[in-house]
Design a protein around this motif. Structure first.
Motif, PDB file in Angstrom:
ATOM      1  N   ALA A  79       0.802  -1.225   0.000  1.00 41.88           N
ATOM      2  CA  ALA A  79       0.000   0.000   0.000  1.00 41.88           C
ATOM      3  C   ALA A  79       0.836   1.276   0.000  1.00 41.88           C
ATOM      4  CB  ALA A  79      -0.954  -0.009   1.192  1.00 41.88           C
ATOM      5  N   GLU A  80       1.792   1.376   0.896  1.00 42.46           N
ATOM      6  CA  GLU A  80       2.598   2.594   0.991  1.00 42.46           C
ATOM      7  C   GLU A  80       3.388   2.842  -0.286  1.00 42.46           C
ATOM      8  OE1 GLU A  80       4.979   3.402   4.443  1.00 42.46           O
ATOM      9  OE2 GLU A  80       3.564   2.308   5.720  1.00 42.46           O
ATOM     10  N   ALA A  81       4.011   1.809  -0.823  1.00 39.75           N
ATOM     11  CA  ALA A  81       4.814   1.962  -2.045  1.00 39.75           C
ATOM     12  C   ALA A  81       3.939   2.351  -3.221  1.00 39.75           C
ATOM     13  CB  ALA A  81       5.575   0.676  -2.342  1.00 39.75           C
ATOM     14  N   THR A  83       1.122   3.995  -3.158  1.00 37.44           N
ATOM     15  CA  THR A  83       0.734   5.397  -2.986  1.00 37.44           C
ATOM     16  C   THR A  83       1.902   6.329  -3.290  1.00 37.44           C
ATOM     17  OG1 THR A  83      -0.953   4.802  -1.372  1.00 37.44           O
ATOM     18  CG2 THR A  83      -0.203   7.091  -1.362  1.00 37.44           C
ATOM     19  N   GLN A  84       3.087   5.996  -2.812  1.00 37.02           N
ATOM     20  CA  GLN A  84       4.276   6.819  -3.062  1.00 37.02           C
ATOM     21  C   GLN A  84       4.543   6.957  -4.561  1.00 37.02           C
ATOM     22  OE1 GLN A  84       7.937   5.018  -1.804  1.00 37.02           O
ATOM     23  NE2 GLN A  84       9.112   6.892  -2.015  1.00 37.02           N
ATOM     24  N   ILE A  85       4.528   5.851  -5.261  1.00 39.34           N
ATOM     25  CA  ILE A  85       4.769   5.881  -6.708  1.00 39.34           C
ATOM     26  C   ILE A  85       3.653   6.659  -7.406  1.00 39.34           C
ATOM     27  CG2 ILE A  85       4.901   4.458  -8.798  1.00 39.34           C
ATOM     28  CD1 ILE A  85       6.115   2.258  -6.903  1.00 39.34           C
ATOM     29  N   GLY A  86       2.414   6.412  -6.998  1.00 43.20           N
ATOM     30  CA  GLY A  86       1.282   7.091  -7.626  1.00 43.20           C
ATOM     31  C   GLY A  86       1.325   8.598  -7.470  1.00 43.20           C
ATOM     32  N   THR A  87       1.714   9.089  -6.297  1.00 40.33           N
ATOM     33  CA  THR A  87       1.791  10.539  -6.113  1.00 40.33           C
ATOM     34  C   THR A  87       2.892  11.138  -6.981  1.00 40.33           C
ATOM     35  OG1 THR A  87       3.222  10.336  -4.168  1.00 40.33           O
ATOM     36  CG2 THR A  87       0.855  10.527  -3.771  1.00 40.33           C
ATOM     37  N   GLN A  88       4.000  10.417  -7.128  1.00 38.56           N
ATOM     38  CA  GLN A  88       5.082  10.904  -7.983  1.00 38.56           C
ATOM     39  C   GLN A  88       4.660  10.937  -9.447  1.00 38.56           C
ATOM     40  OE1 GLN A  88       8.740   8.759  -7.427  1.00 38.56           O
ATOM     41  NE2 GLN A  88       8.716   9.057  -5.223  1.00 38.56           N
ATOM     42  N   GLU A  89       3.967   9.897  -9.880  1.00 38.96           N
ATOM     43  CA  GLU A  89       3.601   9.789 -11.290  1.00 38.96           C
ATOM     44  C   GLU A  89       2.446  10.701 -11.679  1.00 38.96           C
ATOM     45  OE1 GLU A  89       2.816   5.668 -12.006  1.00 38.96           O
ATOM     46  OE2 GLU A  89       4.939   5.174 -12.162  1.00 38.96           O
ATOM     47  N   THR A  90       1.500  10.910 -10.769  1.00 41.23           N
ATOM     48  CA  THR A  90       0.287  11.636 -11.138  1.00 41.23           C
ATOM     49  C   THR A  90       0.167  13.019 -10.512  1.00 41.23           C
ATOM     50  OG1 THR A  90      -1.014  10.777  -9.287  1.00 41.23           O
ATOM     51  CG2 THR A  90      -0.950   9.439 -11.300  1.00 41.23           C
ATOM     52  N   GLY A  91       0.850  13.240  -9.387  1.00 45.84           N
ATOM     53  CA  GLY A  91       0.685  14.497  -8.683  1.00 45.84           C
ATOM     54  C   GLY A  91      -0.580  14.536  -7.833  1.00 45.84           C
ATOM     55  N   LEU A  92      -1.341  13.450  -7.804  1.00 44.08           N
ATOM     56  CA  LEU A  92      -2.557  13.412  -6.982  1.00 44.08           C
ATOM     57  C   LEU A  92      -2.174  13.306  -5.509  1.00 44.08           C
ATOM     58  CD1 LEU A  92      -4.712  10.958  -9.104  1.00 44.08           C
ATOM     59  CD2 LEU A  92      -5.039  13.427  -8.861  1.00 44.08           C
ATOM     60  N   PRO A  93      -3.011  13.850  -4.621  1.00 47.92           N
ATOM     61  CA  PRO A  93      -2.712  13.765  -3.189  1.00 47.92           C
ATOM     62  C   PRO A  93      -2.845  12.336  -2.673  1.00 47.92           C
ATOM     63  CG  PRO A  93      -4.828  14.824  -3.546  1.00 47.92           C
ATOM     64  CD  PRO A  93      -4.217  14.628  -4.896  1.00 47.92           C
ATOM     65  N   GLU A  94      -2.117  12.052  -1.604  1.00 49.38           N
ATOM     66  CA  GLU A  94      -2.122  10.708  -1.014  1.00 49.38           C
ATOM     67  C   GLU A  94      -3.527  10.230  -0.672  1.00 49.38           C
ATOM     68  OE1 GLU A  94       0.571   9.841   2.150  1.00 49.38           O
ATOM     69  OE2 GLU A  94       2.231  10.884   1.175  1.00 49.38           O
ATOM     70  N   ALA A  95      -4.339  11.102  -0.070  1.00 51.85           N
ATOM     71  CA  ALA A  95      -5.686  10.695   0.342  1.00 51.85           C
ATOM     72  C   ALA A  95      -6.504  10.214  -0.853  1.00 51.85           C
ATOM     73  CB  ALA A  95      -6.398  11.848   1.045  1.00 51.85           C
ATOM     74  N   ARG A  96      -6.388  10.888  -1.971  1.00 53.14           N
ATOM     75  CA  ARG A  96      -7.125  10.485  -3.176  1.00 53.14           C
ATOM     76  C   ARG A  96      -6.659   9.104  -3.641  1.00 53.14           C
ATOM     77  NH1 ARG A  96      -8.666  12.633  -8.385  1.00 53.14           N
ATOM     78  NH2 ARG A  96      -9.414  10.806  -9.518  1.00 53.14           N
ATOM     79  N   LEU A  97      -5.347   8.897  -3.673  1.00 51.98           N
ATOM     80  CA  LEU A  97      -4.826   7.622  -4.128  1.00 51.98           C
ATOM     81  C   LEU A  97      -5.147   6.488  -3.159  1.00 51.98           C
ATOM     82  CD1 LEU A  97      -1.447   8.772  -5.656  1.00 51.98           C
ATOM     83  CD2 LEU A  97      -3.476   8.000  -6.865  1.00 51.98           C
ATOM     84  N   GLN A  98      -5.197   6.792  -1.879  1.00 51.44           N
ATOM     85  CA  GLN A  98      -5.586   5.776  -0.905  1.00 51.44           C
ATOM     86  C   GLN A  98      -7.024   5.331  -1.149  1.00 51.44           C
ATOM     87  OE1 GLN A  98      -4.567   7.891   2.640  1.00 51.44           O
ATOM     88  NE2 GLN A  98      -2.442   7.198   2.608  1.00 51.44           N
ATOM     89  N   GLY A  99      -7.891   6.288  -1.478  1.00 51.24           N
ATOM     90  CA  GLY A  99      -9.267   5.957  -1.806  1.00 51.24           C
ATOM     91  C   GLY A  99      -9.372   5.113  -3.072  1.00 51.24           C
ATOM     92  N   GLU A 100      -8.605   5.493  -4.092  1.00 47.59           N
ATOM     93  CA  GLU A 100      -8.590   4.717  -5.340  1.00 47.59           C
ATOM     94  C   GLU A 100      -8.064   3.297  -5.097  1.00 47.59           C
ATOM     95  OE1 GLU A 100      -9.862   5.633  -8.152  1.00 47.59           O
ATOM     96  OE2 GLU A 100     -10.220   7.732  -7.647  1.00 47.59           O
ATOM     97  N   ARG A 101      -7.030   3.218  -4.281  1.00 45.00           N
ATOM     98  CA  ARG A 101      -6.451   1.901  -3.964  1.00 45.00           C
ATOM     99  C   ARG A 101      -7.474   1.028  -3.244  1.00 45.00           C
ATOM    100  NH1 ARG A 101      -2.523   3.143  -0.269  1.00 45.00           N
ATOM    101  NH2 ARG A 101      -3.833   2.320   1.358  1.00 45.00           N
ATOM    102  N   GLY A 102      -8.234   1.628  -2.342  1.00 45.33           N
ATOM    103  CA  GLY A 102      -9.262   0.879  -1.622  1.00 45.33           C
ATOM    104  C   GLY A 102     -10.342   0.354  -2.546  1.00 45.33           C
ATOM    105  N   ARG A 103     -10.718   1.134  -3.526  1.00 44.91           N
ATOM    106  CA  ARG A 103     -11.729   0.686  -4.494  1.00 44.91           C
ATOM    107  C   ARG A 103     -11.171  -0.406  -5.396  1.00 44.91           C
ATOM    108  NH1 ARG A 103     -13.165   5.872  -3.818  1.00 44.91           N
ATOM    109  NH2 ARG A 103     -11.867   6.802  -5.413  1.00 44.91           N
ATOM    110  N   THR A 104      -9.863  -0.367  -5.640  1.00 44.74           N
ATOM    111  CA  THR A 104      -9.247  -1.394  -6.488  1.00 44.74           C
ATOM    112  C   THR A 104      -9.324  -2.726  -5.792  1.00 44.74           C
ATOM    113  OG1 THR A 104      -7.742   0.217  -7.447  1.00 44.74           O
ATOM    114  CG2 THR A 104      -7.109  -2.083  -7.653  1.00 44.74           C
TER     115      THR A 104
END
Length: 104
Positions: A79-81, A83-104
């Protein structure tokens, strides 16, 4: 867990790179070099997916459920990795990516 992108494509269990690369333009974090996807690589990936279907397509519902649960477990384990990669690649905030990850 830390992950440094290697810029290759995973096709049928093999990491493959084309001869042409490009540099990422992350919102923050380091710049990475990535292999350009080519029509040949897309064809290889499609053929590999078709071959994989012949095994997966004949599994039972329980086997498919177990497989999907194993994927979910691995996403959570990384999960942490992710989110870390996703924020670098997309610029989206961590909270948004955590939500997307949860839906995945």
């Amino acid at each position: 867990m830390s992950f440094t992108p290697h810029g290759k494509h995973l096709i049928a269990g093999d990491w493959i790179a084309s001869d042409v690369t490009f540099q990422s333009e992350p919102a923050h974090g380091p710049v990475h070099s990535f292999s350009v996807g080519t029509p040949d690589l897309v064809n290889q990936a499609c053929e590999a997916a078709e071959q994989a279907f012949w095994t997966y397509g004949y599994t039972t519902r329980q086997q498919r459920a177990d497989f999907l649960n194993a994927i979910a477990d691995q996403i959570e384990a990384r999960a942490e990795a992710i989110t870390q990669i996703g924020t670098q690649e997309t610029g989206l905030p961590e909270a948004r990516l955590q939500g997307e990850r949860g839906r995945t």
